[in-house]
Design a protein around this motif. Structure first.
Motif, PDB file in Angstrom:
ATOM      1  N   GLN A  72       0.839  -1.196   0.000  1.00 17.60           N
ATOM      2  CA  GLN A  72       0.000   0.000   0.000  1.00 17.60           C
ATOM      3  C   GLN A  72       0.873   1.243   0.000  1.00 17.60           C
ATOM      4  OE1 GLN A  72      -2.860   0.360   3.175  1.00 17.60           O
ATOM      5  NE2 GLN A  72      -3.890   2.064   2.170  1.00 17.60           N
ATOM      6  N   ASP A  74      -7.497   4.270  -1.692  1.00 18.86           N
ATOM      7  CA  ASP A  74      -6.379   3.475  -1.202  1.00 18.86           C
ATOM      8  C   ASP A  74      -5.673   2.957  -2.447  1.00 18.86           C
ATOM      9  OD1 ASP A  74      -7.013   3.780   1.512  1.00 18.86           O
ATOM     10  OD2 ASP A  74      -8.372   2.071   1.473  1.00 18.86           O
ATOM     11  N   ILE A  89      -8.799   1.419  -4.545  1.00 20.60           N
ATOM     12  CA  ILE A  89     -10.047   1.064  -3.868  1.00 20.60           C
ATOM     13  C   ILE A  89     -10.667   2.354  -3.348  1.00 20.60           C
ATOM     14  CG2 ILE A  89     -11.097  -0.260  -2.010  1.00 20.60           C
ATOM     15  CD1 ILE A  89      -8.665  -2.117  -2.112  1.00 20.60           C
ATOM     16  N   ASP A  90     -11.955   2.566  -3.665  1.00 21.08           N
ATOM     17  CA  ASP A  90     -12.617   3.790  -3.213  1.00 21.08           C
ATOM     18  C   ASP A  90     -13.297   3.585  -1.859  1.00 21.08           C
ATOM     19  OD1 ASP A  90     -15.079   2.535  -3.668  1.00 21.08           O
ATOM     20  OD2 ASP A  90     -15.557   3.716  -5.447  1.00 21.08           O
ATOM     21  N   LYS A  91     -13.948   4.623  -1.362  1.00 23.24           N
ATOM     22  CA  LYS A  91     -14.568   4.578  -0.031  1.00 23.24           C
ATOM     23  C   LYS A  91     -15.720   3.581   0.042  1.00 23.24           C
ATOM     24  CE  LYS A  91     -17.540   8.496  -1.020  1.00 23.24           C
ATOM     25  NZ  LYS A  91     -17.906   9.849  -0.679  1.00 23.24           N
ATOM     26  N   ASN A  92     -16.275   3.189  -1.104  1.00 24.83           N
ATOM     27  CA  ASN A  92     -17.350   2.198  -1.157  1.00 24.83           C
ATOM     28  C   ASN A  92     -16.817   0.783  -1.342  1.00 24.83           C
ATOM     29  OD1 ASN A  92     -19.369   4.214  -0.942  1.00 24.83           O
ATOM     30  ND2 ASN A  92     -19.177   4.616  -3.132  1.00 24.83           N
ATOM     31  N   LYS A  93     -15.513   0.638  -1.247  1.00 30.99           N
ATOM     32  CA  LYS A  93     -14.817  -0.645  -1.411  1.00 30.99           C
ATOM     33  C   LYS A  93     -14.890  -1.176  -2.845  1.00 30.99           C
ATOM     34  CE  LYS A  93     -13.702  -0.651   2.887  1.00 30.99           C
ATOM     35  NZ  LYS A  93     -12.498   0.032   3.233  1.00 30.99           N
ATOM     36  N   GLU A  94     -15.199  -0.304  -3.794  1.00 28.41           N
ATOM     37  CA  GLU A  94     -15.129  -0.668  -5.211  1.00 28.41           C
ATOM     38  C   GLU A  94     -13.670  -0.587  -5.622  1.00 28.41           C
ATOM     39  OE1 GLU A  94     -17.681  -1.633  -7.218  1.00 28.41           O
ATOM     40  OE2 GLU A  94     -19.089  -1.429  -5.542  1.00 28.41           O
ATOM     41  N   GLN A  95     -13.228  -1.518  -6.449  1.00 26.08           N
ATOM     42  CA  GLN A  95     -11.825  -1.534  -6.824  1.00 26.08           C
ATOM     43  C   GLN A  95     -11.641  -1.602  -8.329  1.00 26.08           C
ATOM     44  OE1 GLN A  95     -10.061  -4.953  -5.035  1.00 26.08           O
ATOM     45  NE2 GLN A  95     -11.375  -6.385  -6.075  1.00 26.08           N
TER      46      GLN A  95
END
Length: 78
Positions: free
Chosen positions: A3, A36, A48-54
């Motif tokens: 990361q 992230d 990875i966005d705040k909605n956990k979509e990657q």
């Protein structure tokens, strides 16, 4: 998988030239601070966005472009 911190992103601290090209693309196209960011392999960065979509952004050495994938594809020497 590693990361990246906000400082890594700000200073373009990645491991390969291909990752640098992808990170540069992401910094120009996205509000990268909202994601992230992970180094996956020498060609690929995962966000990875705040909605956990990657998504996966991969440097394509043949076309000199950055390609987007919803899933990670295995790297073949691009």
């Amino acid at each position: 998988m590693k990361q990246l911190t906000k400082e890594n992103i700000l200073k373009n601290q990645v491991d390969t030239i291909e990752q640098f090209k992808v990170l540069d693309y992401l910094k120009r196209q996205l509000s990268i601070g909202e994601f992230d960011v992970y180094l996956i392999d020498r060609f690929t960065i995962r966000v990875i966005d705040k909605n956990k979509e990657q998504g996966y952004f991969k440097c394509n050495s043949k076309t000199k472009s950055v390609d987007f994938y919803e899933k990670n594809i295995k790297s073949k020497e691009m």
